[in-house]
Design an enzyme around this catalytic site. Structure first.
Site, mmCIF file in Angstrom:
data_model
loop_
_atom_site.group_PDB
_atom_site.id
_atom_site.type_symbol
_atom_site.label_atom_id
_atom_site.label_comp_id
_atom_site.label_asym_id
_atom_site.label_seq_id
_atom_site.Cartn_x
_atom_site.Cartn_y
_atom_site.Cartn_z
ATOM 1 N N ARG A 55 -0.121 1.974 2.475
ATOM 2 C CA ARG A 55 -1.071 2.987 2.275
ATOM 3 C C ARG A 55 -2.272 3.263 1.840
ATOM 4 O O ARG A 55 -3.111 3.246 2.158
ATOM 5 C CB ARG A 55 -0.728 4.386 0.721
ATOM 6 N N THR A 56 -2.965 1.792 0.888
ATOM 7 C CA THR A 56 -4.526 1.960 0.356
ATOM 8 C C THR A 56 -5.527 1.497 1.409
ATOM 9 O O THR A 56 -6.161 1.833 1.770
ATOM 10 C CB THR A 56 -4.357 1.544 -0.418
ATOM 11 N N LYS A 84 -7.241 -22.061 -1.160
ATOM 12 C CA LYS A 84 -7.618 -23.415 -0.978
ATOM 13 C C LYS A 84 -7.941 -23.460 -2.018
ATOM 14 O O LYS A 84 -9.045 -24.331 -2.694
ATOM 15 C CB LYS A 84 -8.244 -23.423 -0.046
ATOM 16 N N ARG A 105 -8.025 -5.614 -3.235
ATOM 17 C CA ARG A 105 -7.079 -5.362 -3.830
ATOM 18 C C ARG A 105 -6.290 -6.905 -5.081
ATOM 19 O O ARG A 105 -6.651 -7.586 -3.854
ATOM 20 C CB ARG A 105 -5.682 -4.988 -4.183
ATOM 21 N N HIS A 133 -6.471 2.060 -10.839
ATOM 22 C CA HIS A 133 -6.779 2.190 -9.113
ATOM 23 C C HIS A 133 -7.735 3.730 -9.031
ATOM 24 O O HIS A 133 -6.691 4.840 -8.279
ATOM 25 C CB HIS A 133 -4.650 2.190 -8.345
HETATM 26 N N1 CP Z 1 -0.083 4.192 -3.884
HETATM 27 C C1 CP Z 1 -0.355 2.718 -3.385
HETATM 28 O O1 CP Z 1 -0.911 2.453 -3.924
HETATM 29 O O2 CP Z 1 0.469 2.360 -2.141
HETATM 30 P P1 CP Z 1 -0.040 0.878 -1.465
HETATM 31 O O3 CP Z 1 0.495 -0.229 -2.951
HETATM 32 O O4 CP Z 1 1.436 0.912 -0.574
HETATM 33 O O5 CP Z 1 -1.305 1.090 -1.345
#
Ligand code: CP
Length: 306
Positions: A55-56, A84, A105, A133
């Protein structure tokens, strides 16, 4: 003003006061009505994902394309030079020459903050270990506002892995700007860490900690289910003990208010039975992913528009 305040990017939910939240919720709401535009024509977003995501990453990328911009990036650590031995600092110092904004991320809790120290372009924290998040929490609030019409005065339950769940941490922080009643429901070993509880206490948030939601289900306006975060456990025996702590069923849903909304940041494993999905008036977790696209469009537009 938003662009100036957030010129270093979106690292933590703590950066947002109520006016900032209300501003971006309004922009997110407007984006629900705008499918495509060219306001970010010529801009490039780099998506650096050192951890898996559906999603993100895809919603940030879709948001950028739908606003007329472009995207570069990688989906796994394996295909970057971090494999590396390159540091986050050197990666950021390099990628900032290729893009106008970085969504990152990483499994390290302070990774987004660290990256922002080395970057001359905005860094968006797309999930930092078991820390935060923040853009997920903003889309969660957009979902609540759109689905319930308000945030103040609601009874909101947050269930599951409150220790490692980064969406829960950012959501709790954002909700501290509102007059909501919060119920944190988890196995004892996965309760909200003291640093987040202290923040809520400092901000005079009304909250209770529980080990089950069944006694309060009838009074809730929103229940935010979360997955037990298997990838954060060092000891798999400990994970096995708690992995099935909560399974939301159709029987649970029947006990809820007419206006109740069941949310989940997703991915889901076993914590909501698939039979609940068809009750679309209350089970809004897939609709929530659509609010995510709108919120990420709003954030990118406000950070990057000339
Ligand atoms: N909610 C969320 O962060 O989903 P993903 O891990 O799929 O990005």
């Amino acid at each position: 003003m938003f662009k100036e305040k957030f010129h270093e990017g979106i690292i933590s939910a703590k950066q947002f006061d109520r006016d900032d939240i209300e501003f971006i919720l309004k922009k997110g709401s407007e984006m629900l009505k705008i499918k495509n535009s060219n306001v970010l024509e010529g801009k490039i977003l780099a998506t650096l994902f050192f951890e898996p995501s559906t999603r993100t990453r895809l919603s940030f990328e879709s948001a950028m394309y739908r606003l007329g911009g472009n995207v570069i990036g990688f989906q796994t650590e394996d295909v970057s030079s971090v494999k590396k031995g390159e540091s986050i600092a050197d990666t950021i110092r390099t990628v900032e020459n290729y893009a106008d904004c970085i969504a990152m991320r990483n499994s390290l809790e302070g990774s987004a903050k660290l990256a922002s120290r080395f970057a001359k372009i905005p860094i968006i924290n797309a999930g930092s270990g078991s820390g935060e998040h923040p853009t997920q929490a903003l889309l969660d609030l957009l979902t609540i506002k759109e689905e319930c019409g308000k945030i103040d005065g609601l009874n909101i339950g947050i269930v599951g892995d409150l220790k490692y769940g980064r969406t829960v941490h950012s959501l709790s922080i954002l909700l501290s700007n509102y007059d909501a009643n919060l119920y944190f429901i988890s196995p004892r070993d996965l309760s909200l860490r003291n640093r987040y509880k202290d923040y809520l206490i400092e901000n005079q948030v009304k909250f209770k900690e529980l080990v089950n939601y069944r006694n309060i289900i009838e009074s809730l306006d929103v229940l935010y289910m979360t997955r037990i975060q298997k990838e954060r456990f060092v000891d798999m025996e400990e994970y096995e003990k708690v992995k099935s702590s909560f399974i939301f069923t159709e029987d649970d849903l029947e006990k809820t208010k007419e206006t109740f909304k069941l949310m989940h940041p997703l991915p889901r494993v076993t914590e909501i039975e698939p039979s609940v999905d068809k009750h679309k008036d209350k089970a809004v977790y897939f609709k929530q992913t659509g609010y995510g696209l709108a919120m990420r469009k709003a954030l990118l537009a406000e950070l990057l528009m000339d």
